[in-house]
Scaffold this motif. Sequence first.
Motif, PDB file in Angstrom:
ATOM      1  N   TYR A   3      15.490   6.501 -11.312  1.00 36.83           N
ATOM      2  CA  TYR A   3      15.327   5.215 -10.636  1.00 36.83           C
ATOM      3  C   TYR A   3      16.639   4.594 -10.183  1.00 36.83           C
ATOM      4  N   THR A   4      17.764   5.106 -10.667  1.00 41.18           N
ATOM      5  CA  THR A   4      19.043   4.503 -10.318  1.00 41.18           C
ATOM      6  C   THR A   4      19.897   5.347  -9.385  1.00 41.18           C
ATOM      7  N   LYS A   5      19.659   6.649  -9.302  1.00 40.53           N
ATOM      8  CA  LYS A   5      20.497   7.470  -8.437  1.00 40.53           C
ATOM      9  C   LYS A   5      20.211   7.172  -6.971  1.00 40.53           C
ATOM     10  N   ARG A   6      21.212   7.301  -6.149  1.00 37.25           N
ATOM     11  CA  ARG A   6      21.116   6.921  -4.744  1.00 37.25           C
ATOM     12  C   ARG A   6      20.524   8.012  -3.865  1.00 37.25           C
ATOM     13  N   GLN A   7      20.610   9.265  -4.285  1.00 41.23           N
ATOM     14  CA  GLN A   7      20.156  10.339  -3.412  1.00 41.23           C
ATOM     15  C   GLN A   7      19.237  11.284  -4.165  1.00 41.23           C
ATOM     16  N   GLY A   8      18.463  12.029  -3.413  1.00 37.04           N
ATOM     17  CA  GLY A   8      17.655  13.074  -4.019  1.00 37.04           C
ATOM     18  C   GLY A   8      16.170  12.785  -3.992  1.00 37.04           C
ATOM     19  N   ASN A   9      15.715  11.834  -4.764  1.00 33.58           N
ATOM     20  CA  ASN A   9      14.295  11.570  -4.907  1.00 33.58           C
ATOM     21  C   ASN A   9      13.787  10.725  -3.753  1.00 33.58           C
ATOM     22  N   PHE A  10      13.146  11.366  -2.794  1.00 36.82           N
ATOM     23  CA  PHE A  10      12.684  10.688  -1.580  1.00 36.82           C
ATOM     24  C   PHE A  10      11.707   9.565  -1.887  1.00 36.82           C
ATOM     25  N   GLY A  11      10.744   9.833  -2.767  1.00 37.32           N
ATOM     26  CA  GLY A  11       9.729   8.832  -3.084  1.00 37.32           C
ATOM     27  C   GLY A  11      10.328   7.560  -3.652  1.00 37.32           C
ATOM     28  N   THR A  12      11.242   7.714  -4.600  1.00 42.97           N
ATOM     29  CA  THR A  12      11.883   6.550  -5.206  1.00 42.97           C
ATOM     30  C   THR A  12      12.707   5.795  -4.178  1.00 42.97           C
ATOM     31  N   MET A  13      13.422   6.518  -3.332  1.00 40.58           N
ATOM     32  CA  MET A  13      14.211   5.850  -2.291  1.00 40.58           C
ATOM     33  C   MET A  13      13.303   5.100  -1.324  1.00 40.58           C
ATOM     34  N   MET A  14      12.159   5.683  -0.975  1.00 38.70           N
ATOM     35  CA  MET A  14      11.228   5.033  -0.068  1.00 38.70           C
ATOM     36  C   MET A  14      10.688   3.740  -0.685  1.00 38.70           C
ATOM     37  N   ILE A  15      10.313   3.795  -1.953  1.00 41.24           N
ATOM     38  CA  ILE A  15       9.797   2.606  -2.645  1.00 41.24           C
ATOM     39  C   ILE A  15      10.852   1.504  -2.661  1.00 41.24           C
ATOM     40  N   GLN A  16      12.093   1.871  -2.991  1.00 40.24           N
ATOM     41  CA  GLN A  16      13.170   0.878  -3.033  1.00 40.24           C
ATOM     42  C   GLN A  16      13.435   0.287  -1.656  1.00 40.24           C
ATOM     43  N   GLN A  17      13.450   1.126  -0.637  1.00 40.98           N
ATOM     44  CA  GLN A  17      13.718   0.670   0.737  1.00 40.98           C
ATOM     45  C   GLN A  17      12.637  -0.295   1.222  1.00 40.98           C
ATOM     46  N   ILE A  18      11.378   0.070   1.018  1.00 41.78           N
ATOM     47  CA  ILE A  18      10.276  -0.796   1.435  1.00 41.78           C
ATOM     48  C   ILE A  18      10.313  -2.104   0.651  1.00 41.78           C
ATOM     49  N   GLY A  19      10.600  -1.998  -0.641  1.00 37.78           N
ATOM     50  CA  GLY A  19      10.687  -3.197  -1.484  1.00 37.78           C
ATOM     51  C   GLY A  19      11.776  -4.137  -1.016  1.00 37.78           C
ATOM     52  N   ARG A  20      12.952  -3.612  -0.695  1.00 40.59           N
ATOM     53  CA  ARG A  20      14.053  -4.467  -0.216  1.00 40.59           C
ATOM     54  C   ARG A  20      13.696  -5.120   1.118  1.00 40.59           C
ATOM     55  N   ALA A  21      13.112  -4.331   2.022  1.00 44.70           N
ATOM     56  CA  ALA A  21      12.735  -4.873   3.331  1.00 44.70           C
ATOM     57  C   ALA A  21      11.662  -5.948   3.176  1.00 44.70           C
ATOM     58  N   SER A  22      10.713  -5.712   2.289  1.00 50.75           N
ATOM     59  CA  SER A  22       9.644  -6.689   2.071  1.00 50.75           C
ATOM     60  C   SER A  22      10.172  -7.981   1.493  1.00 50.75           C
ATOM     61  N   GLY A  60       0.812  -1.212   0.000  1.00 51.74           N
ATOM     62  CA  GLY A  60       0.000   0.000   0.000  1.00 51.74           C
ATOM     63  C   GLY A  60       0.843   1.260   0.000  1.00 51.74           C
ATOM     64  N   LEU A  61       1.897   1.280   0.819  1.00 51.41           N
ATOM     65  CA  LEU A  61       2.777   2.451   0.849  1.00 51.41           C
ATOM     66  C   LEU A  61       3.500   2.646  -0.480  1.00 51.41           C
ATOM     67  N   MET A  62       3.988   1.543  -1.056  1.00 48.08           N
ATOM     68  CA  MET A  62       4.697   1.651  -2.342  1.00 48.08           C
ATOM     69  C   MET A  62       3.750   2.110  -3.448  1.00 48.08           C
ATOM     70  N   ILE A  63       2.583   1.507  -3.540  1.00 50.90           N
ATOM     71  CA  ILE A  63       1.616   1.877  -4.577  1.00 50.90           C
ATOM     72  C   ILE A  63       1.152   3.310  -4.388  1.00 50.90           C
ATOM     73  N   ASN A  64       0.913   3.706  -3.150  1.00 52.50           N
ATOM     74  CA  ASN A  64       0.534   5.085  -2.854  1.00 52.50           C
ATOM     75  C   ASN A  64       1.605   6.048  -3.367  1.00 52.50           C
ATOM     76  N   GLU A  65       2.857   5.736  -3.134  1.00 48.73           N
ATOM     77  CA  GLU A  65       3.950   6.619  -3.564  1.00 48.73           C
ATOM     78  C   GLU A  65       4.077   6.659  -5.085  1.00 48.73           C
ATOM     79  N   VAL A  66       3.970   5.499  -5.736  1.00 44.15           N
ATOM     80  CA  VAL A  66       4.054   5.470  -7.205  1.00 44.15           C
ATOM     81  C   VAL A  66       2.923   6.292  -7.816  1.00 44.15           C
ATOM     82  N   LEU A  67       1.703   6.082  -7.330  1.00 41.60           N
ATOM     83  CA  LEU A  67       0.566   6.825  -7.874  1.00 41.60           C
ATOM     84  C   LEU A  67       0.653   8.320  -7.557  1.00 41.60           C
ATOM     85  N   THR A  68       1.159   8.656  -6.384  1.00 39.52           N
ATOM     86  CA  THR A  68       1.370  10.071  -6.053  1.00 39.52           C
ATOM     87  C   THR A  68       2.338  10.700  -7.043  1.00 39.52           C
TER      88      THR A  68
END
Length: 185
Positions: A161-180, A111-119
């Motif tokens: 989608y590949t840079k490590r810093q800057g885009n909070f939303g993309t970093m959040m999606i990647q972080q949640i995805g890795r943890a999941s 839900g958090l990842m989809i919410n961020e992508v759609l946002t």
Amino acid sequence: ATTEIYTLSLHDALPIFTTIHSLISLQTLNGHASEECAMAARSIQNQIAAYANLYAMMHESGTAQSVDLAKYVGAITEQLMFSFDNSALDVSHAMDMESCSVNHKAASSLGLMINEVLTNVFKHAFAGLQSGRLSVSGRSGGNEYVICIADDGLGCSPEVYTKRQGNFGTMMIQQIGRASCRERV
């Protein structure tokens, strides 16, 4: 020493989420917030709404064990369509989600990842456009479920989608995805 743990019941959670959502609305409605602050507040409100939808669905089903992912993603999409409703932008959307039951932990992460992508779609893909199309689909294949979110908006560079810093939303999606993936939700 005894430690007491307070567990928030499904019945208690919904009014709390509604109250927090309303307080954020009141703070941004006064007209003193910059556009950037208002957008950040809207993002937080949508995350809270995603959790509220999850709790509502668990409450409706009478169990906190599983949630229908198709119904949950549909609720998130509808909430965001409403949240980003703009009379100058006509966005049509199509939902084609195959029913799939997931545990509450997986639903929360997804839900958090989809919410961020759609946002991100509503904030960036349709910027400056008069109309757009959004498609959300989901299919099970073997032991996995694939969710595809597509739009006909402006697009973005692959570096986003590949840079490590800057885009909070993309970093959040990647972080949640890795943890999941580590937790195998």
